[in-house]
Write an enzyme that holds these catalytic residues in place. Structure first.
Site, short mmCIF file in Angstrom:
data_model
loop_
_atom_site.label_atom_id
_atom_site.label_comp_id
_atom_site.label_asym_id
_atom_site.label_seq_id
_atom_site.Cartn_x
_atom_site.Cartn_y
_atom_site.Cartn_z
CG ASP A 12 -1.68 1.13 1.44
OD1 ASP A 12 -2.17 1.62 0.50
OD2 ASP A 12 -1.73 1.75 2.44
CG ASP A 14 -1.48 7.74 0.57
OD1 ASP A 14 -0.44 8.17 0.03
OD2 ASP A 14 -2.54 7.87 -0.04
CG ASP A 20 -3.36 8.41 5.29
OD1 ASP A 20 -3.53 9.01 4.41
OD2 ASP A 20 -4.25 7.57 5.71
CG ASP A 22 -7.48 12.72 9.15
OD1 ASP A 22 -7.31 11.54 8.74
OD2 ASP A 22 -7.24 13.04 10.28
CB THR A 55 -1.79 3.35 -3.83
OG1 THR A 55 -2.55 4.54 -3.13
CG2 THR A 55 -1.65 3.89 -5.12
CG ASN A 56 -8.22 2.29 -2.76
OD1 ASN A 56 -8.20 1.42 -3.65
ND2 ASN A 56 -9.05 1.96 -1.64
CB CYS A 94 -8.38 2.72 -7.61
SG CYS A 94 -10.07 2.97 -7.73
CB CYS A 104 -9.56 -0.81 -9.65
SG CYS A 104 -10.23 0.67 -10.26
CG ASP A 131 -2.55 2.30 6.52
OD1 ASP A 131 -3.04 1.98 5.45
OD2 ASP A 131 -2.81 3.44 6.98
#
Length: 202
Positions: A12, A14, A20, A22, A55-56, A94, A104, A131
């Site tokens: 992954d 972030d 990461d 918010d 990764t999204n 994605c 995806c 995570d």
């Protein structure tokens, strides 16, 4: 190297490699590596592992940044990795928001299916690190071995785990937990070395 011998790790982004936010990581300036993460990728590379990222990035679909900004983030990551002596082979992302019901966006398995197709390999037993539960659910749905890091959103599970509570039931039952990406890399390399030792020979 024949594909059957390809040592692949899927990470992954972030909260696993970089900090990461918010409000989403939206620019090159906001892309900040977690301590020791780039060095961990370099250690994996030096031990023969090919590292790819899944990764999204729904900030694209939400209009918070564009593909040029995403490319700038990844250029920064590649440059910093090169300085650390490591590399990421490819980044699969994605761009969709959750309302778009794509295949995806993790926890759906589409990104992992793309990785399997790109490399022409089964992902059975391939380590995947993230995570959040959705990172690991996406991986295990195609046979990956799930690893949770207690960075990013994973920090929420640090105290419950320290108190002897298990992970919530939405995590894959076989999930292994690591302090961070560096701890995962050390664990994986140690396991690799142990399996390669004469005691594990024919």
């Amino acid at each position: 190297m024949p594909n059957s011998a390809l040592k692949l790790v899927i990470l992954d982004r972030d909260g696993t490699i970089n900090q990461d936010r918010d409000d989403y990581v939206k620019s090159e300036a906001e892309w900040v590596p977690l301590p020791g993460a780039l060095e961990a990728i370099a250690r994996l590379n030096h031990a023969g592992w090919h590292v790819v990222v899944a990764t999204n990035q729904s900030g694209l679909g939400r209009g918070l940044f564009d593909v040029a900004a995403l490319n700038a983030m990844h250029t920064k990551m590649h440059k910093l990795l090169a300085t650390a002596g490591g590399r990421v082979e490819a980044i699969f992302y994605c761009p969709h928001g959750p309302e778009q019901a794509c295949r995806c966006r993790k926890p759906a398995p589409g990104l992992f299916e793309q990785i399997g197709e790109r490399y022409g390999v089964s992902l059975q037993g391939v380590p995947t690190v993230g995570d959040t539960a959705r990172d690991l659910i996406a991986g295990t749905s195609v046979g990956c071995e799930p690893h949770l890091v207690l960075t990013g959103k994973g920090e929420a599970w640090r105290e419950p785990l320290a108190a002897g509570q298990g992970l919530p039931t939405n995590f894959p039952a076989s999930t292994r937990v690591h302090e961070n990406l560096a701890a995962f890399a050390a664990w994986l390399i140690a396991r690799d070395n142990e399996l390669a030792s004469p005691a594990h020979g024919d």
